[in-house]
Design an enzyme around this catalytic site. Structure first.
Site, PDB file in Angstrom:
ATOM      1  NE  ARG A   5      -3.883  -0.260   1.911  1.00  0.00           N
ATOM      2  CZ  ARG A   5      -4.901  -0.627   2.682  1.00  0.00           C
ATOM      3  NH1 ARG A   5      -5.249   0.108   3.723  1.00  0.00           N
ATOM      4  NH2 ARG A   5      -5.571  -1.741   2.433  1.00  0.00           N
ATOM      5  CB  SER A  35      -8.961  -0.080   2.349  1.00  0.00           C
ATOM      6  OG  SER A  35      -9.970  -0.207   3.311  1.00  0.00           O
TER       7      SER A  35
END
Length: 568
Positions: A49, A145
Site C-alpha cells: 500500500r 481501502s
C-alpha cells in the site's frame, strides 16, 4: 542512484510515470528522487500500500508487475496445483486499479497460472469469497481501502481465503526482490482469454456471493424488517449495488442511499478522508438519515470490508457507535441465535474485553489474537471443529465477519446482520441503546479509547525501557498482570508466570486491580507508541446509565493523563 533511475526508466511500461520521473530529473529534485529510490515499497502481511507515482517506493505499473511476478513464482514453488487452481483478481474504483489488476492478470497468465478477473469493480469481500468458492490458489484485490485518493494497494489472500500470514509474506517479498532484478513476462489478455488462462467473472459471480449470503442461517432472521429504515453510503466506493441488493433480499425496503456518494469515484470528491472513523466522513449519511428520520445511518468504507453505524437516539439525534459497540452487539445477537456451547467467537488484544465476558457467560468458546483480521481468521480456522464452529469475530477498527462464507472482514454481511438485529429489537419495542444498557448492567460498562504518543526521533525503544523497569502501578492502580507478547509470557503480581500462545509481537498489556486495562504497542516505523485503554465501570442497580458513564469517562481521562505522563 542515477544508474538505478535510468534502469527504471527503461523498464517502466507507463508513459505517465516515465514522464513524471523525467521531469524530476530535469528539475534535479534530489529530495524527491531520494524518497522514491531510497528503498522499495515493503511487501508485508497486508500486501502493498502506498502513494501512486514513479519509482520503486511508490505504487505504479512496474511495481505491480514485479510484485505479481514475485507472487507467481512463490505460488508455483509452494502450491503444486497452482497451475490448475488459479488466482482470483478484483479491484476497486480508484483511477489506476483496473490497470493494475489487468497487469497482474497478464503476469500470472504468462506464468501459466489461470486467472479469474472481475469484469468490473468488486467489493473486497467478494474476492475473499471467490478464493474458496472457485477453489483458487490465491486472491488479489487492488485497493487502498479507506486511504486518501493518492494511494493504491495490492492485497493478497492465500488459498484458504484468508489474508496471508508469515511465512508467506516474507516468501513473496523475497521473490519480488528477485523479480525486480529480472526480465518480466507478460501475456496479452486477449491471448490469455483465447488460450483459456483468463476467465472473466461476470454478473453470475456477483450473484453467487449474493445468493450464498441469502442462504446463510446467520442472516435468515426476517423479523419485521419493515420496522426500521436505513440511510446508507458507499463513501464513493464499490459497495452500494451489493449492499442495496442484500438489504432488499432481506426485506429492508426503506433504504435511502446518499446519491452524491453512491457511485465509485476514486477522487472521493465529497469527503476529505474516506474513512468512516474520521471526523466529518459520516456527515452526509447522517443528514440523509435525519431527512427521513431513519433508524440507522450506516456506511461501508470504499472497498466495503468495514461497516460504520450511527443510531438515532431518543431525542432524534444520531450518535456513532464505536467499533467495539457494534462488535459486542453483533456477537451477543449471533450467540442468541445459535447454540453457544458449540460456537466460537473472537476479538483482538486491543478490542473491548466485553465480548469475552458475554461469551463466557453464555458458555461459548472465545479466542483472542494479535491485531489484524489476518490473525482473527487464520486462528479461527485452527481452533474450529465439529463441536466448536466458528461464528463471529471482530476488531475495533470497524471490521466484522459473520460466519465463514468470507474469511476476512465483510462490511456487507455485517450490514445485513446488524439491520436484522435492529429490526428484531424494534419488534420488541427496544432500541440498540436499550440492548447496550442491558449488556452494561449485566457485565459492566466497558469504555475504550486509543491514543498515540509521539516520541523524540532517536529515542530508545519504549517497549525495551518498560521491560527493563516494569511499572508496578498505573494511575495509582496496582498492576495485577503484565502480558508481554514479545516474551510470550504473563507475569502476575504474586510471582506466577504463564506462557502465552500468540505470535511474538512488541506488545505489552497491563491488567489493573480495578479491572481496567492498558495496552502499549510501539510503532515499528515511527517514533511513537499506540496506547489502548479500557475502563470497566459497574452500573449500580438504582442508578442511571448516564451516571455510570460519567464516572467511567472521568476515570478514563485520569488513566490516560497519568499513563501518558509516566511515559514521558
Amino acid at each position: 542512484m542515477t544508474s538505478e533511475i535510468h534502469r527504471w526508466l527503461r523498464r517502466d511500461p507507463d508513459p505517465e510515470t516515465r514522464s513524471e520521473l523525467q521531469r524530476l530529473l530535469e528539475c534535479n529534485d534530489q529530495k524527491e528522487l531520494e524518497q522514491r529510490f531510497s528503498g522499495r515499497l515493503a511487501f508485508g502481511t497486508a500486501g502493498l500500500r502506498g502513494v501512486v507515482g514513479a519509482g520503486p517506493n511508490r505504487m505504479n505499473r512496474l511495481v505491480i508487475q514485479e510484485t505479481a511476478t514475485g507472487l507467481a513464482q512463490y505460488l508455483l514453488a509452494q502450491q503444486v496445483n497452482a497451475h490448475s487452481r488459479g488466482v482470483v483478481i478484483g479491484y476497486d474504483g480508484r483511477p489506476d486499479s483496473r490497470q493494475f489488476a489487468e497487469d497482474t492478470a497478464a503476469v500470472l497468465t504468462a506464468h501459466g497460472i489461470p486467472v479469474y478477473l472481475t469484469v468490473r469493480v468488486a467489493p473486497t469481500p467478494l474476492v475473499a469469497f471467490g478464493v474458496r468458492h472457485l477453489n483458487a490458489a490465491a486472491g488479489v484485490v487492488v485497493t487502498a481501502s479507506h486511504n486518501p485518493p493518492q494511494y493504491n494497494g495490492f492485497k493478497v489472500y492465500w488459498g484458504n481465503g484468508a489474508q496471508i500470514i508469515p511465512p508467506h509474506d516474507k516468501g513473496i517479498a523475497s521473490q519480488i526482490d528477485a523479480a525486480a532484478r529480472s526480465e518480466l513476462s507478460m501475456m496479452a489478455l486477449d491471448l490469455a482469454q483465447e488460450s483459456g488462462l483468463l476467465t472473466m467473472l461476470d454478473s453470475t459471480f456477483y450473484q453467487d456471493y449474493r445468493q450464498a449470503l441469502g442462504r446463510s442461517p446467520l442472516l435468515s432472521n426476517h423479523t419485521t424488517p419493515e420496522a426500521i429504515s436505513l440511510a446508507y453510503t458507499a463513501m464513493h466506493g464499490v459497495g452500494a449495488e451489493m449492499a442495496e441488493a442484500l438489504l432488499k433480499d432481506a426485506g429492508f425496503h426503506q433504504v435511502y442511499s446518499v446519491a452524491a456518494q453512491r457511485e465509485p469515484d476514486g477522487r472521493f470528491p465529497t469527503v476529505h478522508f474516506p474513512n468512516p472513523e474520521e471526523p466529518g466522513a459520516m456527515d452526509l449519511v447522517i443528514a440523509e438519515a435525519a431527512k427521513y428520520q431513519a433508524t440507522l445511518a450506516v456506511a461501508n468504507d470504499p472497498d466495503a470490508d468495514r461497516l460504520a453505524v450511527a443510531a438515532r437516539t431518543e431525542d432524534g439525534h444520531y450518535q456513532m457507535l464505536t467499533g467495539d459497540q457494534v462488535g459486542v452487539l453483533l456477537g451477543h445477537y449471533l450467540l442468541s441465535r445459535t447454540t453457544p456451547s458449540q460456537s466460537l467467537v473472537g476479538t483482538t488484544v486491543v478490542s473491548s474485553s466485553l465480548l469475552q465476558r458475554i461469551a463466557h457467560s453464555a458458555g461459548a468458546h472465545y479466542y483472542q489474537t494479535l491485531t489484524g483480521f489476518k490473525w482473527l481468521t487464520n486462528v479461527a480456522m485452527e481452533k474450529q471443529s465439529d463441536e466448536r464452529r466458528f461464528l463471529f469475530a471482530y476488531e475495533e477498527a470497524l471490521g466484522y465477519t459473520v460466519g465463514n462464507l468470507v474469511w476476512d472482514k465483510d462490511g456487507l454481511s455485517a450490514l445485513v446482520a446488524f439491520a436484522q438485529l435492529t429490526a428484531e429489537l424494534a419488534s420488541k419495542g427496544l432500541t440498540l441503546w436499550d440492548r447496550l444498557e442491558s449488556l452494561y448492567r449485566q457485565h459492566g460498562l466497558h469504555l475504550n479509547a486509543q491514543h498515540s504518543i509521539a516520541l523524540s526521533p532517536g529515542a530508545p525503544a519504549i517497549g525495551d525501557a518498560l521491560r527493563a523497569a516494569p511499572p508496578q502501578q498505573i494511575a495509582g492502580e496496582p498492576i495485577t498482570a503484565t502480558t508481554d507478547l514479545k516474551r510470550a509470557t504473563i507475569q502476575y503480581s504474586d510471582g506466577r508466570q504463564e506462557a502465552v500462545n500468540l505470535p511474538g509481537s512488541d506488545v505489552l498489556i497491563y491488567q489493573l486491580a480495578s479491572g481496567d486495562r492498558v495496552v502499549v504497542r510501539p510503532s515499528g516505523t515511527e517514533p511513537k507508541i499506540k496506547c489502548y485503554y479500557e475502563v470497566v465501570e459497574t452500573v449500580q442497580e438504582q442508578e442511571s446509565l448516564e451516571q455510570a458513564q460519567q464516572r467511567a469517562t472521568a476515570r478514563m481521562s485520569e488513566l490516560i493523563a497519568a499513563h501518558q505522563s509516566s511515559l514521558g
